[in-house]
Design a protein around this motif. Structure first.
Motif, PDB file in Angstrom:
ATOM      1  N   ARG A 156      10.735   3.056   0.068  1.00  0.00           N
ATOM      2  CA  ARG A 156       9.912   2.071   0.427  1.00  0.00           C
ATOM      3  C   ARG A 156       8.720   2.650   1.555  1.00  0.00           C
ATOM      4  NH1 ARG A 156      12.823  -1.755   2.610  1.00  0.00           N
ATOM      5  NH2 ARG A 156      12.071  -3.231   3.862  1.00  0.00           N
ATOM      6  N   GLU A 157       8.558   3.981   1.504  1.00  0.00           N
ATOM      7  CA  GLU A 157       7.471   4.461   1.746  1.00  0.00           C
ATOM      8  C   GLU A 157       6.514   4.251   0.458  1.00  0.00           C
ATOM      9  OE1 GLU A 157       7.966   8.701   3.071  1.00  0.00           O
ATOM     10  OE2 GLU A 157       6.579   8.303   4.821  1.00  0.00           O
ATOM     11  N   ARG A 158       7.096   4.629  -0.529  1.00  0.00           N
ATOM     12  CA  ARG A 158       5.907   4.151  -2.686  1.00  0.00           C
ATOM     13  C   ARG A 158       5.681   2.639  -2.576  1.00  0.00           C
ATOM     14  NH1 ARG A 158       9.408   7.990  -4.054  1.00  0.00           N
ATOM     15  NH2 ARG A 158      11.131   5.882  -5.030  1.00  0.00           N
ATOM     16  N   LYS A 159       6.422   2.052  -1.640  1.00  0.00           N
ATOM     17  CA  LYS A 159       6.595   0.213  -1.699  1.00  0.00           C
ATOM     18  C   LYS A 159       5.538  -0.043  -0.661  1.00  0.00           C
ATOM     19  CE  LYS A 159       9.885  -2.522  -2.326  1.00  0.00           C
ATOM     20  NZ  LYS A 159      11.248  -2.909  -1.990  1.00  0.00           N
ATOM     21  N   PHE A 160       5.463   0.720   0.694  1.00  0.00           N
ATOM     22  CA  PHE A 160       4.494   0.215   1.749  1.00  0.00           C
ATOM     23  C   PHE A 160       2.951   0.919   1.397  1.00  0.00           C
ATOM     24  CE2 PHE A 160       8.306  -0.725   4.084  1.00  0.00           C
ATOM     25  CZ  PHE A 160       8.774  -2.187   3.283  1.00  0.00           C
ATOM     26  N   ARG A 161       2.880   2.394   0.925  1.00  0.00           N
ATOM     27  CA  ARG A 161       2.143   3.283   1.285  1.00  0.00           C
ATOM     28  C   ARG A 161       1.634   3.173  -0.162  1.00  0.00           C
ATOM     29  NH1 ARG A 161       2.262   7.838   2.923  1.00  0.00           N
ATOM     30  NH2 ARG A 161       0.884   7.730   4.375  1.00  0.00           N
ATOM     31  N   GLY A 162       1.652   3.007  -1.385  1.00  0.00           N
ATOM     32  CA  GLY A 162       0.961   3.171  -2.480  1.00  0.00           C
ATOM     33  C   GLY A 162       1.822   5.316  -2.922  1.00  0.00           C
TER      34      GLY A 162
END
Length: 216
Positions: A107-113
């Motif tokens: 989810r961090e990758r999804k939200f923060r790229g």
């Protein structure tokens, strides 16, 4: 009885109570997904940096509703000391947490790229959600923020019951809660519009907040 039209209006109301933190290099962290539209308005009004603090419960293997702890952004594992005190081994809680760790990272990758991990060391952090019922997620967020080195932690909520506010006050340096109703059933009862916040909205608000900072 509704108090807030929607999450954005709740965020603007919270920002007025937090006005003393404007232009003080604070970091505003919203708890996705519903906390981010609230946090966006707070960060915008305070001219502060906005990011997310993701929290996922770690349930017991054969009793998932029993929270052994939580995992938060940065891979921090927060142990529920009461459960550990009842006999659950801390090492086993960390073992059970592996799936939650992977989910938080995803989810961090999804939200923060591809932006670098949060650096909270010696920062003043305002943790924002759209409300709290039991406060379990926010308490985990506070403890994770502390573990990541934050200097001062303010919890900002539009609405929460009195006992939850009291619990949060034991962990945070300051709690700002606009409405503390005597009779509390659910956070959504206090909003005219409590429609679900989508992942795409979270991504858009984070990008918009970065644009505001660049243009300032």
């Amino acid at each position: 009885m509704t108090v807030f039209a929607d999450r954005a209006s709740a965020g603007r109301a919270l920002a007025k109570r937090l006005a003393g933190y404007a232009d003080r290099d604070v970091l505003v962290l919203g708890l996705p997904r519903g906390g981010v539209p609230v946090a966006y308005e707070v960060a915008k009004a305070l001219r502060a940096e906005l990011d997310v603090m993701i929290v996922r419960k770690v349930g017991a293997p054969f009793q998932p509703e029993l929270a052994l702890g939580a995992v938060a952004s940065g891979g921090v594992v927060v142990i529920n000391e009461e459960i550990v005190a009842l006999g659950e081994n801390e090492a086993s809680v960390r073992r059970y947490a592996q799936e939650a760790i992977r989910e938080v990272a995803s989810r961090e990758r999804k939200f923060r790229g591809d932006r670098p991990p949060l650096d909270l060391k010696d920062r003043t952090v305002i943790l924002v959600d759209d409300g709290a019922a039991t406060g379990a997620s926010m308490i985990a967020a506070v403890r994770a923020t502390r573990a990541l080195g934050a200097k001062r932690i303010i919890v900002a909520l539009p609405v929460a019951p009195e006992d939850t506010v009291a619990k949060l006050e034991r962990d945070a340096d300051e709690v700002v809660c606009l409405a503390i109703p005597e009779f509390f059933r659910a956070v959504g009862d206090w909003y005219a519009d409590f429609s679900q916040t989508e992942d795409s909205e979270v991504v858009e608000l984070l990008a918009r907040a970065r644009d505001h900072r660049r243009d300032a």
